[in-house]
Enzyme design. Sequence first.
Site, PDB file in Angstrom:
ATOM      1  N   ASP A 147       0.842  -1.191   0.000  1.00  0.00           N
ATOM      2  CA  ASP A 147       0.000   0.000   0.000  1.00  0.00           C
ATOM      3  C   ASP A 147       0.880   1.244   0.000  1.00  0.00           C
ATOM      4  O   ASP A 147       1.927   1.249  -0.648  1.00  0.00           O
ATOM      5  CB  ASP A 147      -0.945  -0.039   1.211  1.00  0.00           C
ATOM      6  CG  ASP A 147      -2.275   0.645   0.936  1.00  0.00           C
ATOM      7  OD1 ASP A 147      -2.256   1.856   0.658  1.00  0.00           O
ATOM      8  OD2 ASP A 147      -3.327  -0.015   0.995  1.00  0.00           O
ATOM      9  N   HIS A 223      -3.605   6.111   3.474  1.00  0.00           N
ATOM     10  CA  HIS A 223      -4.346   4.944   3.006  1.00  0.00           C
ATOM     11  C   HIS A 223      -3.769   3.642   3.550  1.00  0.00           C
ATOM     12  O   HIS A 223      -4.487   2.767   4.046  1.00  0.00           O
ATOM     13  CB  HIS A 223      -4.339   4.934   1.475  1.00  0.00           C
ATOM     14  CG  HIS A 223      -5.233   3.927   0.836  1.00  0.00           C
ATOM     15  ND1 HIS A 223      -4.843   2.629   0.592  1.00  0.00           N
ATOM     16  CD2 HIS A 223      -6.505   4.024   0.367  1.00  0.00           C
ATOM     17  CE1 HIS A 223      -5.830   1.975   0.011  1.00  0.00           C
ATOM     18  NE2 HIS A 223      -6.852   2.798  -0.153  1.00  0.00           N
ATOM     19  N   SER A 578     -11.154  -0.777  -0.852  1.00  0.00           N
ATOM     20  CA  SER A 578      -9.869  -0.770  -0.143  1.00  0.00           C
ATOM     21  C   SER A 578     -10.046  -1.048   1.341  1.00  0.00           C
ATOM     22  O   SER A 578      -9.148  -1.597   1.986  1.00  0.00           O
ATOM     23  CB  SER A 578      -9.181   0.594  -0.307  1.00  0.00           C
ATOM     24  OG  SER A 578      -8.631   0.737  -1.588  1.00  0.00           O
TER      25      SER A 578
END
Length: 798
Positions: A147, A223, A578
């Site tokens: 990620d 994220h 996600s």
Amino acid sequence: MTSARKNYSLVVLAFILFQHHLYRLVKATSQDCKVHIVYLGEKTHDDPASTKKFHHKMLTDLLGSKEAAYSSILYSYKHGFSGFAARLTESQAEKIAEFPGVVQVIPNRIHKLHTTRSWDFIGIHHHSPENHLTRNMGKGTIIGVIDSGVWPESESFNDEGMDPIPSQWKGICQQGEFFNSTHCNKKLIGARWFLRGALDEFRTPFNKTDGVDFLSPRDGIGHGTHTASTAAGYFVKRANYRGLASGLARGGAPLAHLAIYKVCWANRGCTDADLLKAFDKAIHDGVDILSVSLGNEVPLFSYVDLRDTIAIGSFHATMKGITVVCSAGNDGPTSQTIVNTAPWLITVAATKIDRAFPAAITLGNNQTFWVNEMILGTKAEKMKQQLTKFWKCHLFQGQSIDIGKHNHGFSGLTYSERIALNFTEESAKDCQPGSLNATLASGKIVLCFSMSNEQDIASASAIVKKAGGIGLIYAEFPNDGLVSCEIPCIIVDYEVGTQILLYIRKARYPIAKRSDPTTVVGKWVSPQVATFSSRGPSSITPTVLKPDIAAPGVDIIAAFRPHEKKQSSGYVLLSGTSMACPHVTGIVALIKSVHKYWSPAAIKSALVTTASQTGTDGTSISAQGLTRKEADPFDMGGGHVDPNKAMDPGLIYNATTNDYIQFLCSLGYSSASLTRLTKTTINCIRKADAMNLNLPSIAIPNLKRTSTVTRTVTNVGKINSKYKAMVQAPPGVKMTVKPQTLSFNKTTRILSYKVTFFSTQNLNGGYKFGSLTWTDGEHLVRSPIVIRMTEFESHAHV
């Protein structure tokens, strides 16, 4: 007293009495009414609209008016059974319980908010030594997260109570900007960063002056921190986002170890070169599971094309026994938008949970202010203050996560089209750049309607702010997931937006006020497939059903990079597949910690065959917001993940590396090309059929007359057990299963069966859905089935 003054006094007295009555009515309603579920049993109408009409009539008879009925009802259950949820007083609930046809009336339960909710919602509760699911909590497993990096100081990554680093671990804690070896611990056991591909792609030096990203594993975007903590974050008390969603934050496998692979960069994305290197290093380092919340876009590349790095990287990882979990994409609800479709992957769709953040919008009343000005004359302002205090006739509800920003008094309200720079400019409707008159917008709350894909609530709020507006009401088709805006913003559906617009058009001086949002749990039927979640069928291999599974992915709270100006708690609410992906990643770690030698295929099978198809109200899980469309396998695969049942599935559908290779052979890849891919000699079986890959699902995209598929199951339950087949054939299809009974014992653990499908119609059509379930009286091992009947010849395109 003159006649005029007498009439004036009577009008004022009547108006005050009406105000007092209305205030008491609203107060009584808010205090005494509670949501009750009125259960009517099996449907008497096949048409859902007729069932809904019948529900409204019952409520109308009870409450005395259609308006009261429509205001009272929350949900109409009209698909699986008949019933509805409505706001009723205790006495009303007792009366309607006596109506003909009513089986039972029960009050809606109010659940105490005590966790970040998504894990409790899917059945993972507090630690219990009697429960395999929570006893191990992922202990001993290593989750690799590919990620945007990690924020190591987050409380979610502290290593209190963690076991020593597993002996299999070969990774490192790579140093870099604001990151060194001391940032790793027994929770965060390794971290790497990969930038070369991005540097080469953009051919520009890395800009460190903006402070957004770091030349290290440190997460500049947030994220990666969010996904890692969702999968395996440690326990954090009183985590919240500006007071919302407050509770105990935790990952799915809080005792699992984390390894971070940073490949995604602010303003640069994630390149194939960096991504493939991350897979390579993760395999080397000794991870058990990989969580990958990113992917390509349609059109897709073939599985042996390096441009599908995830397919290639995950194939190699799977060959080494590493389970790879991926997000499905956020391009729904359009069909064939699903990505990460390789059969060796676990592809996850996103759902909503039973938590929302309602915020009230209170409007002034046009009639009120007409009386105010025309009759009361100079006393208008004083009476206006009283009216705005008591008048609750125009109260609407939206959702928001902007808290603590609101001016809680009334402000001017306008519609964006009214304040357009050019009155013929369509772009003003959804508040596009340069469309609003700053003089007319200044100091007002602005109502905008979503009209195109070019605009969303976040960018609209920035435009309204630039024009001098102080708030935004944004009307759009339900597009699940909330965001924080530059000014206070509330999202409403088109119906509420239209009602507000009607008020604006009628009122001489339209005004409104907004409340802060609150956290409400357990008042919405759930789960529902998120609107944005990408849908199947796979555009490259429709013989492989995708997605595989669905999990919570809307407004999920987890760790994040702290921003002093925006929020300092270090936790935010994000939405997307996600967020759904790491939910399943955490569950995989729980399964792996108990069943250490299960293959990636076995784990996927356990998840798919035990998934749920029903919501909290007992009806089928729905998709696409207000329409209440019943979710199908292209929306959610096997269904909504059920971790407790997945721990003990009864039977599993296993698959080996050779099975996947023969699947690739069936798609037309040559032995030579696959030999290059695997670096082993491959001999493709001539009659290999993609439909015979031993998946826990069956997909036949082109059924002409008849087709037979083979599946093999392995008993992982009681040694001596007998399973019987239960068939739900797709409409227009006849199914036969041979044998219809599978008997297992000490020497017979693996058995095969065949399913033959016969088309009973001559017309071409869309996909139809069914299922095949094996049961021993304790387990239900369900395989979703999708079939499309066609007379046209099909050709594989590779």
